[in-house]
Enzyme design. Structure first.
Site, PDB file in Angstrom:
ATOM      1  N   SER A 143       0.842  -1.199   0.000  1.00 34.99           N
ATOM      2  CA  SER A 143       0.000   0.000   0.000  1.00 34.99           C
ATOM      3  C   SER A 143       0.872   1.242   0.000  1.00 34.99           C
ATOM      4  O   SER A 143       1.999   1.236   0.523  1.00 34.99           O
ATOM      5  CB  SER A 143      -0.887   0.012   1.253  1.00 34.99           C
ATOM      6  OG  SER A 143      -1.572   1.239   1.377  1.00 34.99           O
ATOM      7  N   TYR A 153      -1.314  -0.572  10.490  1.00 34.23           N
ATOM      8  CA  TYR A 153      -1.547  -0.970   9.098  1.00 34.23           C
ATOM      9  C   TYR A 153      -0.379  -0.504   8.232  1.00 34.23           C
ATOM     10  O   TYR A 153       0.188  -1.284   7.455  1.00 34.23           O
ATOM     11  CB  TYR A 153      -2.859  -0.369   8.581  1.00 34.23           C
ATOM     12  CG  TYR A 153      -3.140  -0.730   7.139  1.00 34.23           C
ATOM     13  CD1 TYR A 153      -3.713  -1.953   6.809  1.00 34.23           C
ATOM     14  CD2 TYR A 153      -2.815   0.145   6.095  1.00 34.23           C
ATOM     15  CE1 TYR A 153      -3.962  -2.300   5.493  1.00 34.23           C
ATOM     16  CE2 TYR A 153      -3.068  -0.195   4.769  1.00 34.23           C
ATOM     17  CZ  TYR A 153      -3.640  -1.414   4.476  1.00 34.23           C
ATOM     18  OH  TYR A 153      -3.870  -1.763   3.170  1.00 34.23           O
TER      19      TYR A 153
END
Length: 257
Positions: A143, A153
């Site tokens: 990501s 995350y």
């Protein structure tokens, strides 16, 4: 004259979004598929869709990657020498909307099991037979968040980037290509499951999953270590290298108040 052997790709999280597009685009390229997800009913529907549309062989393997026993079933499939997997796509996602202390430690750990532990263990299982054969590939879906200070995350995705870059350089000489795909906001179920609306980012920042995957596969074919689809996200990542993390974190904290 012998025909070219059919290649096989194993894709985690193929029932929607980026993983679904990977399954379709790889099937279009002639890959047989092994599809891994928790929802057996949705897996069967996708398998039937792919078989009908492209005439490829599709194997379904229901598994929760946060469960070590079920993860072990996928590792065992990747390790099979008589049914080789030529390409592993570690796509299964897990996201949490709340900030770190808004979530309990078990939920945070479950996310890391999917985003880090599963990626490590599945890549380990796949790399050994690939290196022995002298060819193969792994695409780890990371990501743009990996380049930003955004909690666990982002930290997990930063690990995916670092791990993928290392593996790419380590196993390239043995014929294995490893690449990290770093998408930004993408029009999938991922953000919907976290109750994050499309108004959370300007329209031009949202990527189409089919465009994203097509670009990723082109980058993979070229042997690139990173694929960053979209000029807007290449710009974002370039800016993160110029702005100190402390300033980036302060800016993001202001946006959450």
């Amino acid at each position: 004259m012998s025909s070219t052997p059919t290649k096989t790709a194993l894709v985690t999280g193929p029932t929607a979004g980026i993983g679904h597009s990977f399954a379709h685009q790889l099937a279009r390229r002639g890959y047989d598929l092994v599809l891994v997800a928790r929802d057996e009913e949705r897996l069967a529907a996708v398998a039937a869709e792919l078989t009908t549309s492209y005439g490829v062989q599709v194997e379904v393997l229901p598994a929760d990657l946060a469960d070590r026993d079920q993860l072990g079933l996928v590792e065992a499939r990747l390790a099979e020498r008589d049914r080789p997997v030529d390409l592993l796509v570690n796509n299964a996602g897990f996201g949490l909307k709340g900030r770190f202390l808004d979530n309990d430690a078990d939920t945070e750990t479950q996310m890391l099991e999917v985003l880090v532990t599963a990626v490590l263990r599945l890549t380990h299982a796949a790399l050994s037979p690939m290196a022995e054969r002298g060819h193969g590939g792994v695409i780890n879906v990371s990501s743009v968040a990996a380049f930003l200070p955004r909690g666990t995350y982002a930290a997990a995705k930063a690990w995916v980037n670092s791990f993928s870059e290392w593996a790419a350089n380590e196993y390239r000489t043995q014929g294995v290509t490893v690449m990290a795909l770093c998408p930004g906001f993408t029009k999938t179920e991922f953000h919907e499951r976290m109750d994050v609306g499309r108004d959370s980012a300007p329209g031009f920042m949202w990527l189409d999953p089919d465009f994203l995957v097509a670009k990723a596969l082109k980058d993979f074919d070229k042997g690139r270590i990173y694929s960053i689809p979209g000029a807007q996200y290449k710009t974002v990542i370039a800016l993160t290298k110029l702005v100190p993390n402390k300033a980036l974190q302060a800016y993001q904290s202001m946006g959450r108040r």
